[in-house]
Design a protein around this motif. Structure first.
Motif, PDB file in Angstrom:
ATOM      1  N   PHE A   9      52.505   3.437  77.103  1.00  0.00           N
ATOM      2  CA  PHE A   9      53.722   3.054  76.380  1.00  0.00           C
ATOM      3  C   PHE A   9      54.782   2.762  77.432  1.00  0.00           C
ATOM      4  CE2 PHE A   9      56.793   4.488  72.750  1.00  0.00           C
ATOM      5  CZ  PHE A   9      57.306   3.198  72.699  1.00  0.00           C
ATOM      6  N   PRO A  10      54.948   1.489  77.847  1.00  0.00           N
ATOM      7  CA  PRO A  10      55.954   1.161  78.863  1.00  0.00           C
ATOM      8  C   PRO A  10      57.344   1.131  78.224  1.00  0.00           C
ATOM      9  CG  PRO A  10      54.231  -0.545  78.669  1.00  0.00           C
ATOM     10  CD  PRO A  10      54.193   0.300  77.446  1.00  0.00           C
ATOM     11  N   LEU A  11      58.214   2.025  78.658  1.00  0.00           N
ATOM     12  CA  LEU A  11      59.542   2.125  78.048  1.00  0.00           C
ATOM     13  C   LEU A  11      60.537   2.524  79.120  1.00  0.00           C
ATOM     14  CD1 LEU A  11      61.085   1.925  75.388  1.00  0.00           C
ATOM     15  CD2 LEU A  11      60.587   4.350  75.002  1.00  0.00           C
ATOM     16  N   SER A  12      61.442   1.610  79.442  1.00  0.00           N
ATOM     17  CA  SER A  12      62.416   1.851  80.506  1.00  0.00           C
ATOM     18  C   SER A  12      63.364   2.983  80.133  1.00  0.00           C
ATOM     19  CB  SER A  12      63.212   0.573  80.772  1.00  0.00           C
ATOM     20  OG  SER A  12      64.101   0.744  81.852  1.00  0.00           O
ATOM     21  N   GLY A  13      63.557   3.904  81.074  1.00  0.00           N
ATOM     22  CA  GLY A  13      64.499   5.000  80.877  1.00  0.00           C
ATOM     23  C   GLY A  13      63.947   6.180  80.125  1.00  0.00           C
ATOM     24  N   ALA A  14      62.776   6.050  79.511  1.00  0.00           N
ATOM     25  CA  ALA A  14      62.177   7.154  78.749  1.00  0.00           C
ATOM     26  C   ALA A  14      61.200   7.897  79.658  1.00  0.00           C
ATOM     27  CB  ALA A  14      61.465   6.639  77.508  1.00  0.00           C
ATOM     28  N   MET A  15      61.581   9.083  80.093  1.00  0.00           N
ATOM     29  CA  MET A  15      60.785   9.826  81.058  1.00  0.00           C
ATOM     30  C   MET A  15      60.139  11.035  80.395  1.00  0.00           C
ATOM     31  SD  MET A  15      61.540   7.821  83.498  1.00  0.00           S
ATOM     32  CE  MET A  15      60.654   8.611  84.843  1.00  0.00           C
ATOM     33  N   LEU A  16      58.972  11.381  80.888  1.00  0.00           N
ATOM     34  CA  LEU A  16      58.261  12.568  80.434  1.00  0.00           C
ATOM     35  C   LEU A  16      57.762  13.314  81.660  1.00  0.00           C
ATOM     36  CD1 LEU A  16      57.045  14.198  78.026  1.00  0.00           C
ATOM     37  CD2 LEU A  16      55.006  12.757  78.235  1.00  0.00           C
ATOM     38  N   TYR A  17      57.896  14.639  81.628  1.00  0.00           N
ATOM     39  CA  TYR A  17      57.435  15.489  82.717  1.00  0.00           C
ATOM     40  C   TYR A  17      56.429  16.503  82.192  1.00  0.00           C
ATOM     41  CZ  TYR A  17      60.978  13.830  86.019  1.00  0.00           C
ATOM     42  OH  TYR A  17      61.728  13.057  86.861  1.00  0.00           O
ATOM     43  N   PRO A  18      55.483  16.933  83.023  1.00  0.00           N
ATOM     44  CA  PRO A  18      54.565  17.989  82.602  1.00  0.00           C
ATOM     45  C   PRO A  18      55.334  19.219  82.129  1.00  0.00           C
ATOM     46  CG  PRO A  18      53.818  17.009  84.659  1.00  0.00           C
ATOM     47  CD  PRO A  18      55.180  16.438  84.398  1.00  0.00           C
ATOM     48  N   GLY A  19      54.923  19.750  81.000  1.00  0.00           N
ATOM     49  CA  GLY A  19      55.560  20.944  80.466  1.00  0.00           C
ATOM     50  C   GLY A  19      56.757  20.686  79.574  1.00  0.00           C
ATOM     51  N   LEU A  20      57.225  19.437  79.498  1.00  0.00           N
ATOM     52  CA  LEU A  20      58.369  19.099  78.667  1.00  0.00           C
ATOM     53  C   LEU A  20      57.929  18.232  77.488  1.00  0.00           C
ATOM     54  CD1 LEU A  20      61.135  18.373  81.330  1.00  0.00           C
ATOM     55  CD2 LEU A  20      60.571  20.534  80.198  1.00  0.00           C
ATOM     56  N   GLN A  21      58.846  18.009  76.564  1.00  0.00           N
ATOM     57  CA  GLN A  21      58.557  17.229  75.365  1.00  0.00           C
ATOM     58  C   GLN A  21      59.457  16.005  75.283  1.00  0.00           C
ATOM     59  OE1 GLN A  21      59.104  20.086  72.161  1.00  0.00           O
ATOM     60  NE2 GLN A  21      56.943  20.677  72.244  1.00  0.00           N
ATOM     61  N   LEU A  22      58.966  14.974  74.612  1.00  0.00           N
ATOM     62  CA  LEU A  22      59.724  13.745  74.401  1.00  0.00           C
ATOM     63  C   LEU A  22      59.528  13.274  72.967  1.00  0.00           C
ATOM     64  CD1 LEU A  22      61.440  11.424  75.665  1.00  0.00           C
ATOM     65  CD2 LEU A  22      59.265  10.265  76.159  1.00  0.00           C
ATOM     66  N   PRO A  23      60.576  13.328  72.130  1.00  0.00           N
ATOM     67  CA  PRO A  23      60.454  12.797  70.765  1.00  0.00           C
ATOM     68  C   PRO A  23      60.531  11.278  70.787  1.00  0.00           C
ATOM     69  CG  PRO A  23      62.653  13.718  71.109  1.00  0.00           C
ATOM     70  CD  PRO A  23      61.878  13.955  72.373  1.00  0.00           C
ATOM     71  N   LEU A  24      59.687  10.621  70.000  1.00  0.00           N
ATOM     72  CA  LEU A  24      59.625   9.161  69.969  1.00  0.00           C
ATOM     73  C   LEU A  24      59.522   8.673  68.530  1.00  0.00           C
ATOM     74  CD1 LEU A  24      57.024   8.633  72.840  1.00  0.00           C
ATOM     75  CD2 LEU A  24      59.448   7.982  72.950  1.00  0.00           C
ATOM     76  N   HIS A  25      60.235   7.584  68.253  1.00  0.00           N
ATOM     77  CA  HIS A  25      60.092   6.893  66.967  1.00  0.00           C
ATOM     78  C   HIS A  25      59.294   5.631  67.232  1.00  0.00           C
ATOM     79  CE1 HIS A  25      60.894   5.325  63.012  1.00  0.00           C
ATOM     80  NE2 HIS A  25      61.499   4.262  63.510  1.00  0.00           N
ATOM     81  N   ILE A  26      58.129   5.515  66.634  1.00  0.00           N
ATOM     82  CA  ILE A  26      57.201   4.417  66.902  1.00  0.00           C
ATOM     83  C   ILE A  26      57.268   3.424  65.746  1.00  0.00           C
ATOM     84  CG2 ILE A  26      54.825   3.800  67.447  1.00  0.00           C
ATOM     85  CD1 ILE A  26      56.085   5.697  69.476  1.00  0.00           C
ATOM     86  N   PHE A  27      57.756   2.195  66.046  1.00  0.00           N
ATOM     87  CA  PHE A  27      57.927   1.217  64.966  1.00  0.00           C
ATOM     88  C   PHE A  27      57.279  -0.125  65.252  1.00  0.00           C
ATOM     89  CE2 PHE A  27      61.560   0.978  67.799  1.00  0.00           C
ATOM     90  CZ  PHE A  27      61.727  -0.383  68.010  1.00  0.00           C
ATOM     91  N   GLU A  28      57.096  -0.500  66.530  1.00  0.00           N
ATOM     92  CA  GLU A  28      56.457  -1.782  66.819  1.00  0.00           C
ATOM     93  C   GLU A  28      54.980  -1.718  66.437  1.00  0.00           C
ATOM     94  OE1 GLU A  28      57.076  -4.045  70.410  1.00  0.00           O
ATOM     95  OE2 GLU A  28      58.683  -2.669  71.006  1.00  0.00           O
ATOM     96  N   PRO A  29      54.439  -2.788  65.828  1.00  0.00           N
ATOM     97  CA  PRO A  29      53.036  -2.766  65.392  1.00  0.00           C
ATOM     98  C   PRO A  29      52.054  -2.397  66.493  1.00  0.00           C
ATOM     99  CG  PRO A  29      54.164  -4.621  64.403  1.00  0.00           C
ATOM    100  CD  PRO A  29      55.146  -4.008  65.375  1.00  0.00           C
ATOM    101  N   ARG A  30      52.253  -2.902  67.715  1.00  0.00           N
ATOM    102  CA  ARG A  30      51.277  -2.609  68.778  1.00  0.00           C
ATOM    103  C   ARG A  30      51.284  -1.124  69.151  1.00  0.00           C
ATOM    104  NH1 ARG A  30      54.258  -5.697  73.852  1.00  0.00           N
ATOM    105  NH2 ARG A  30      56.395  -5.276  73.158  1.00  0.00           N
ATOM    106  N   TYR A  31      52.455  -0.486  69.089  1.00  0.00           N
ATOM    107  CA  TYR A  31      52.506   0.928  69.441  1.00  0.00           C
ATOM    108  C   TYR A  31      52.140   1.818  68.251  1.00  0.00           C
ATOM    109  CZ  TYR A  31      54.487  -0.996  73.624  1.00  0.00           C
ATOM    110  OH  TYR A  31      54.666  -1.728  74.771  1.00  0.00           O
TER     111      TYR A  31
END
Length: 204
Positions: A9-31
């Motif tokens: 999921f290529p997304l500028s500025g959206a970072m994820l680290y081991p042990g942490l969480q990232l909430p995401l809203h998925i709306f594009e058909p490909r994703y």
């Protein structure tokens, strides 16, 4: 080091680290297709930044593999998910695929175990963070911050800090917690100087 095929999921500025969480809203058909595919297999997708905002842009070298934890499937096909960071990966090559979402072969990176900062590093970071928060106008519960372990604190700030894509990528690629802490302090100090030189200037 282990390698694996990773749906990304290529997304500028959206970072994820081991042990942490990232909430995401998925709306594009490909994703939406990517999440559906991941849920049917091992629930894992890779977060990574593109080098440019254009579709199909080359990728930065390092991302983070995450496991879909919480998931809410909406009636119109969208998803709300919480991605739980597991391990960083390095892109070896992009794969030629027929899926609407991109896939890569990635090398899973070994993470140093039981990382901790020296007391002087922790104190210097918290001092820089207080100044940075004041400049930004953030309201921070510093008592709660003081209770965080070093890794959660440093990676958590690196994940949400309002720096540009290149700075965020440099933080993700830092080889250990001490290096990431030092870079964070430098970035916050740079921001402070920029604010002094030009009111309203940001790193974005």
């Amino acid at each position: 080091m282990a390698t694996r095929r990773i749906s990304i999921f290529p997304l500028s500025g959206a970072m994820l680290y081991p042990g942490l969480q990232l909430p995401l809203h998925i709306f594009e058909p490909r994703y939406r297709a990517m999440v559906s595919d991941a849920l049917a297999r091992d629930r894992r997708i890779g977060m990574i930044q593109p080098q440019h905002p254009a579709d199909g842009s080359p990728l930065f070298a390092v991302g983070c593999l995450g496991k879909i934890g919480e998931v809410e499937a909406l009636e119109d096909g969208r998803f709300n998910i919480v991605l739980e960071g597991e391990v960083r990966f390095r892109v070896l090559r992009e794969l030629d695929v027929t899926t609407p979402f991109r896939q890569i072969e990635g090398e899973l990176l070994d993470e140093p175990a039981d990382q901790a900062l020296a007391a002087v590093e922790r104190a210097g970071f918290e001092q820089a963070a207080r100044r940075f928060a004041a400049i930004q106008g953030y309201a921070v519960d510093w008592t709660s911050v003081s209770r965080l372990d070093d890794e959660t604190l440093i990676n958590g700030v690196a994940q949400i800090a309002p720096f540009d894509a290149a700075a965020k990528q440099a933080l993700l690629e830092a080889p250990d917690l001490s290096t990431r802490c030092e870079l964070l302090v430098q970035l916050m100090q740079f921001f402070e100087r920029r604010e002094g030189d030009a009111p309203g200037a940001t790193l974005q």
